[in-house]
Design a protein around this motif. Structure first.
Motif, mmCIF file in Angstrom:
data_model
loop_
_atom_site.group_PDB
_atom_site.id
_atom_site.type_symbol
_atom_site.label_atom_id
_atom_site.label_comp_id
_atom_site.label_asym_id
_atom_site.label_seq_id
_atom_site.Cartn_x
_atom_site.Cartn_y
_atom_site.Cartn_z
ATOM 1 N N UNK A 57 6.785 20.199 19.337
ATOM 2 C CA UNK A 57 5.671 19.868 18.440
ATOM 3 C C UNK A 57 6.096 19.087 17.196
ATOM 4 N N UNK A 58 7.385 19.045 16.921
ATOM 5 C CA UNK A 58 7.857 18.351 15.720
ATOM 6 C C UNK A 58 7.460 16.887 15.779
ATOM 7 N N UNK A 65 1.867 12.698 14.951
ATOM 8 C CA UNK A 65 2.090 12.960 16.375
ATOM 9 C C UNK A 65 3.542 13.261 16.675
ATOM 10 N N UNK A 66 3.757 13.999 17.769
ATOM 11 C CA UNK A 66 5.128 14.312 18.184
ATOM 12 C C UNK A 66 5.744 13.093 18.879
ATOM 13 N N UNK A 76 -2.999 23.136 27.390
ATOM 14 C CA UNK A 76 -3.677 24.181 26.613
ATOM 15 C C UNK A 76 -2.662 25.016 25.847
ATOM 16 N N UNK A 77 -1.551 25.362 26.503
ATOM 17 C CA UNK A 77 -0.532 26.178 25.847
ATOM 18 C C UNK A 77 0.035 25.468 24.615
ATOM 19 N N UNK A 78 0.266 24.178 24.727
ATOM 20 C CA UNK A 78 0.796 23.398 23.607
ATOM 21 C C UNK A 78 -0.168 23.433 22.427
ATOM 22 N N UNK A 79 -1.457 23.275 22.724
ATOM 23 C CA UNK A 79 -2.456 23.285 21.649
ATOM 24 C C UNK A 79 -2.522 24.652 20.976
ATOM 25 N N UNK A 80 -2.551 25.699 21.787
ATOM 26 C CA UNK A 80 -2.671 27.056 21.243
ATOM 27 C C UNK A 80 -1.441 27.386 20.398
ATOM 28 N N UNK A 81 -0.258 27.023 20.877
ATOM 29 C CA UNK A 81 0.975 27.263 20.109
ATOM 30 C C UNK A 81 0.885 26.556 18.753
ATOM 31 N N UNK A 82 0.427 25.317 18.776
ATOM 32 C CA UNK A 82 0.365 24.532 17.531
ATOM 33 C C UNK A 82 -0.635 25.136 16.548
ATOM 34 N N UNK A 83 -1.846 25.437 16.994
ATOM 35 C CA UNK A 83 -2.846 25.915 16.019
ATOM 36 C C UNK A 83 -2.514 27.311 15.515
#
Ligand code: CIR
Length: 363
Positions: free
Chosen positions: A169-170, A218-219, A249-256
């Motif tokens: 995500x960085x 953005x990453x 979906x997992x990436x979004x949930x982790x980020x928020x």
């Protein structure tokens, strides 16, 4: 032209336009003379006004909703919330006198999220997958009543949070202000750049003090993006080619979930996360795929039936009001309020699996 702090027209002028025009908007339907009189001189606790809320709807007779929140306070203000509740109920349930209660956010357990998987292991049907949510800073005004200092403060706070993200995500923040031509062109090519080019949003005050505080994070792989102060304070977007909804979906949930440990987002009981436009309240989530269905698109009856059954919205691939091209549709969840995030993404998954099954039969 939007560089200055935006100011709405006087409230009585906007009211007159709304009366004269043949608007079919929910604003016109629910802003009775009695409600208008009660609100016309009333400021919210964050300093917003009725004129800011109704400006776009009064100037654009084609608006379907016509009202925007000048700030998050309208949703809980004892005087404003009457009007907003009616519009919200009417838009999200089709019945203004209903009573939809939004549940507490629930993104699904890790095991559930992992079980989402790839919607199309063949790679033939699903071209790309995207999930976005909107968020607002708690206690900060929306663009129509925000000042230059507010935009600067929000940008700083957002960047401090975004730059604590690690691993996949960085990323890097690119402010719109002063962006060089090469970066701009690259952003246009990648379809990331947003502009002040929508009059409906402009007349809602959406571009006030443009382009202060606006930008894109953005990453490295461009699979996770954040828009700052486009329409909402935040739009978080996770996307990639192919159908792996589980990864997206997992990436979004982790980020928020991570960002939420760094700052507070505006929320209200029974309404979920608060947004500038009342159509996005609740989960604020749009989970979508671009799906190739040349056979079904010859006669969209079956496609439309599946979409109705699973509460999906089919669109063309060039936005909300575009036609499907080459049998490719953008399919997303239609419901955002009154269900959990997990329920919304599951509804999208089940509907898309059904669409692929029917298309495969005809192929
Ligand atoms: C309308 O009332 O039709 C416009 N103000 C747009 C409503 C849809 N919301 C949105 O694009 N955020």
């Amino acid at each position: 032209q939007w560089r200055k702090q935006w100011e709405s027209k006087p409230v009585d002028e906007l009211w007159q336009s709304l009366q004269k025009g043949n608007s079919k908007s929910l604003l016109k339907k629910h802003l009775t003379e009695e409600r208008y009189k009660k609100l016309k001189d009333k400021k919210t606790s964050l300093g917003g006004t009725l004129a800011q809320c109704i400006s776009s709807g009064a100037l654009h007779a084609g608006s379907k909703v016509g009202i925007y929140a000048c700030d998050p306070a309208v949703y809980t203000d004892p005087d404003y919330c009457d009007l907003f509740k009616l519009v919200i109920q009417d838009y999200h349930t089709g019945n203004a006198s209903g009573n939809v209660k939004h549940p507490e956010p629930s993104f699904g357990t890790d095991a559930q999220i992992d079980s989402l998987g790839d919607l199309d292991p063949t790679g033939y049907f699903v071209k790309s997958t995207r999930v976005r949510v909107a968020r607002s800073h708690k206690g900060m005004p929306f663009p129509p009543s925000a000042r230059k200092e507010d935009f600067e403060k929000m940008e700083k706070l957002a960047c401090e949070g975004l730059y604590t993200m690690t691993g996949e995500l960085a990323g890097t923040y690119y402010p719109l202000r002063g962006m060089d031509k090469a970066t701009q062109n690259k952003m246009i090519e990648d379809h990331f750049l947003f502009r002040a080019d929508d009059a409906v949003l402009g007349d809602a005050g959406g571009y006030s003090c443009w382009d202060t505080g606006r930008g894109i994070f953005h990453n490295k792989d461009k699979t996770f993006l954040t828009w700052l102060n486009e329409e909402d304070h935040f739009r978080f977007i996770s996307m990639q080619m192919g159908g792996n909804l589980g990864q997206v979906y997992k990436r979004l949930v982790t980020a928020i979930k991570h960002i939420e440990t760094k700052m507070q987002f505006a929320k209200a009981d029974g309404l979920g996360y608060l947004t500038f436009c009342p159509t996005n309240l609740g989960t604020t989530m749009r989970a979508s795929v671009h799906v190739r269905v040349p056979m079904l698109s010859k006669d969209p009856k079956v496609l439309n039936e599946i979409c109705a059954k699973y509460n999906l919205q089919p669109r063309g691939v060039h936005g909300e009001h575009s036609e499907s091209k080459g049998g490719v549709y953008d399919i997303s969840n239609k419901r955002r309020l009154g269900l959990t995030e997990w329920e919304a993404v599951t509804e999208m998954k089940n509907g898309v699996l059904e669409i692929i099954k029917e298309e495969a039969k005809l192929t």
